[in-house]
Scaffold this motif. Structure first.
Motif, PDB file in Angstrom:
ATOM      1  N   MET A  38      33.530  46.990  16.034  1.00 59.18           N
ATOM      2  CA  MET A  38      33.568  48.187  16.875  1.00 59.18           C
ATOM      3  C   MET A  38      33.484  49.459  16.030  1.00 59.18           C
ATOM      4  O   MET A  38      32.878  50.448  16.441  1.00 59.18           O
TER       5      MET A  38
ATOM      6  N   TYR B 298      29.855  50.310  15.199  1.00 55.26           N
ATOM      7  CA  TYR B 298      29.041  50.864  16.286  1.00 55.26           C
ATOM      8  C   TYR B 298      29.630  52.119  16.929  1.00 55.26           C
ATOM      9  O   TYR B 298      28.936  52.791  17.692  1.00 55.26           O
ATOM     10  N   ALA B 299      30.870  52.452  16.597  1.00 57.29           N
ATOM     11  CA  ALA B 299      31.485  53.637  17.199  1.00 57.29           C
ATOM     12  C   ALA B 299      30.732  54.907  16.836  1.00 57.29           C
ATOM     13  O   ALA B 299      30.611  55.828  17.647  1.00 57.29           O
TER      14      ALA B 299
ATOM     15  N   LYS C 113      31.925  53.932  28.041  1.00 54.18           N
ATOM     16  CA  LYS C 113      33.294  53.498  27.758  1.00 54.18           C
ATOM     17  C   LYS C 113      34.194  53.712  28.973  1.00 54.18           C
ATOM     18  O   LYS C 113      35.071  52.882  29.261  1.00 54.18           O
TER      19      LYS C 113
ATOM     20  N   MET D 118      27.464  42.699  23.743  1.00 54.68           N
ATOM     21  CA  MET D 118      27.319  43.655  22.654  1.00 54.68           C
ATOM     22  C   MET D 118      26.260  43.194  21.660  1.00 54.68           C
ATOM     23  O   MET D 118      25.433  43.986  21.184  1.00 54.68           O
TER      24      MET D 118
ATOM     25  N   THR E 180      32.080  47.879  24.575  1.00 51.56           N
ATOM     26  CA  THR E 180      33.179  48.069  23.617  1.00 51.56           C
ATOM     27  C   THR E 180      34.536  48.004  24.300  1.00 51.56           C
ATOM     28  O   THR E 180      35.527  47.603  23.686  1.00 51.56           O
TER      29      THR E 180
END
Length: 549
Positions: free
Chosen positions: A31, A34-35, A152, A179, A207
């Motif tokens: 995560m 990719y954040a 999100k 994902m 996510t």
């Protein structure tokens, strides 16, 4: 038998818990990668208009002939941070035009261009340069970054409900595969801006089925005295993911290959279907005691501990815990004001945290080093919060973290105004101190608000807080990118100035909230109304004292 008592019996953080927790931490690392992927993919390199009829035009000057053509066609930039005007070129008739001493046409008109040349000093290619998302379209990069946080928000609603219905493990595995497919599909989305925007929105949604659900799976297998540490250590892996992204980007420098490298290893997450157990609390809440018992028996065996064969034989008629509705958070003046303050702080802390992360590439200096520092600084920040929570309290830890970060961000205004290039190191250090404070505050507010909400509405309160944080995330890209959108000196000081001012404001409002350290936490709505005015303090010598605020 209560689950916490069972976990103490089999070992609060034995070998089995370490195994499950390690698996979950790898999803947190993923995560982290990719954040902030949009910071790389949507980076806007230095650019200028393409010189008409010059097929081999490049951003870097290759010959005196090209230099003369650049002077003929490309106006100088009004912004000292750019070499050329990025969106216009001179239009003139070569047969009748006259040039000044700098080889620029006299009395030529300015026109917008529709072809651009990009510098490859930082990236060989980004998604922005491939699709020419610049000039009149540059606002679209902020839109895509915001859509990630819109995703999100939606994902929190969808996967939160799904995990309650089908289980945490199934939801996590579905989200991981979703994902993986989306991140790999993003590599092939270069033909369409709309397709890329849709994929980024769906990735944002995915996510929310990974980190929150994985967090629960890992942390709830840990005994009560270790839960605070487990809740913090998983954040370290998220920070490591940010640093890995900076390192891969530095070595590869092309959005397509960065995407391939980052999206391929997660195919191994398909093994989690066989490696991870289901959530114990979910199994118990659904009355699936045999499955929960089997997991605990396995954990006891791995931890080399002997426990009863059937740990839940007397649990068949246990009444469900009372639950409340979200509207009860606003049912009295005390709860209304407290909830508003908590939601406001969640929104601002998320905005500042993500905004500073997105702004790391706009600080000047080495882009990749700044991104790496932005991830690295979170590790001491989270450690500091962990060490202070039980020493000075949740309220003081949160307040001082946010004020420290806000003052650091606001302090960047003077060095920027008095010489951005000369004070580059000072600006970067202050921005990273701001990120330090924001990270520590973000880590703290989860514990703080969890303890402030009464038990009967705790889940509803945390759900509302999560939604509030998404609004902060949606706004963050626009503030972080405001330097390019506004331009000039105002644009340069605006992002960090706004983040600093909002952090200080949120920190001041948090003073309204009562401390929760060593207090008997509110169970009912009536407890919530009186909490902070008169609370029982649990003394380690096993007697209760009464403390007044």
């Amino acid at each position: 038998m209560k689950l916490d008592n069972i976990l103490i019996t089999i070992g609060e953080f034995g070998l089995y818990q370490k195994y499950v927790y390690a698996l979950v931490c790898f999803t947190s690392l993923y995560m982290g990668v990719y954040a902030m992927m949009s910071v790389i993919f949507l980076n806007t390199p230095e650019h200028r208009c393409k010189i008409p009829d010059l097929d081999n035009d490049t951003y870097n000057i290759q010959s005196p002939y090209q230099e003369r053509l650049v002077n003929n066609y490309i106006p100088p930039s009004d912004d000292a941070s750019h070499d050329y005007d990025q969106c216009h070129l001179y239009s003139f008739d070569y047969n009748s035009v006259k040039f000044d001493n700098f080889s620029r046409p006299i009395n030529a008109s300015l026109v917008k261009c529709n072809e651009w040349i990009y510098s490859d000093a930082m990236f060989a290619e980004t998604y922005t340069s491939k699709l020419n998302i610049v000039c009149d379209r540059k606002h679209l990069t902020s839109l895509i970054k915001s859509l990630f946080f819109v995703g999100k928000f939606v994902g929190a609603l969808v996967f939160g409900n799904l995990s309650d219905v089908v289980g945490r493990k199934i939801t996590l595995c579905i989200s991981l595969m979703m994902m993986f497919g989306l991140s790999f599909g993003m590599t092939w989305s270069s033909a369409s801006f709309v397709l890329y925007a849709i994929i980024m929105t769906l990735i944002g949604a995915a996510t929310q089925g990974i980190f929150p659900v994985g967090f629960v799976l890992g942390v709830e297998l840990v005994g009560p005295s270790k839960r605070k540490y487990a809740g913090t250590v998983i954040e370290y892996f998220f920070s490591i993911g940010l640093m890995i992204l900076a390192g891969v980007s530095y070595l590869v420098r092309h959005w397509y290959y960065i995407s391939i490298i980052c999206s391929t290893p997660p195919v191994l997450f398909v093994l989690y279907w066989w490696l991870l157990p289901e959530s114990l609390r979910w199994l118990i809440s659904k009355g699936k005691y045999e499955e929960a018992n089997a997991i605990l028996q396995k954990a006891a065996k791995v931890n080399k501990v002997t426990v009863e064969k059937n740990l839940f034989e007397n649990e068949g008629n246990v009444p469900p815990e009372p639950t409340g509705k979200m509207w009860q958070l606003f049912s009295s003046r005390v709860m209304l004001l407290r909830t508003i303050v908590i939601l406001f702080n969640w929104c601002i802390v998320a905005m500042i945290y993500y905004g500073l992360s997105l702004n790391a590439g706009n600080l000047g200096g080495n882009f990749f080093f700044n991104m790496f520092l932005s991830g690295l600084v979170e590790i001491p920040a989270n450690t500091t919060a962990l060490l202070l929570l039980d020493r000075i309290g949740r309220k003081k830890t949160y307040f001082f973290s946010l004020m420290f970060g806000g003052c650091a961000c606001a302090s960047t205004i003077l060095p920027i105004l008095y010489g951005e290039k000369e004070n580059q190191i000072i600006i970067v250090v202050l921005a990273m101190l701001g990120k330090f404070g924001a990270s520590a505050a973000f880590n703290t507010i989860y514990f703080f608000s969890t303890e402030l909400y009464p038990t009967v509405v705790r889940n509803a309160g945390l759900g509302a807080s999560s939604c509030a944080s998404r609004f902060g995330g949606i706004a963050a890209p626009y503030i972080a990118d405001s330097a390019a959108l506004i331009g000039g000196m105002v644009g340069k000081v605006f992002p960090l100035g706004v983040f600093g001012a909002l952090a200080i404001l949120a920190g001041l409002t948090s003073l309204y909230l009562p401390e929760t350290l060593n207090r008997a936490l509110p169970e009912t709505m009536e407890d919530g109304k009186t909490f902070g005015r008169r609370n029982k303090l649990k003394d380690p010598r096993s007697h209760a004292l009464e403390e007044w605020d």
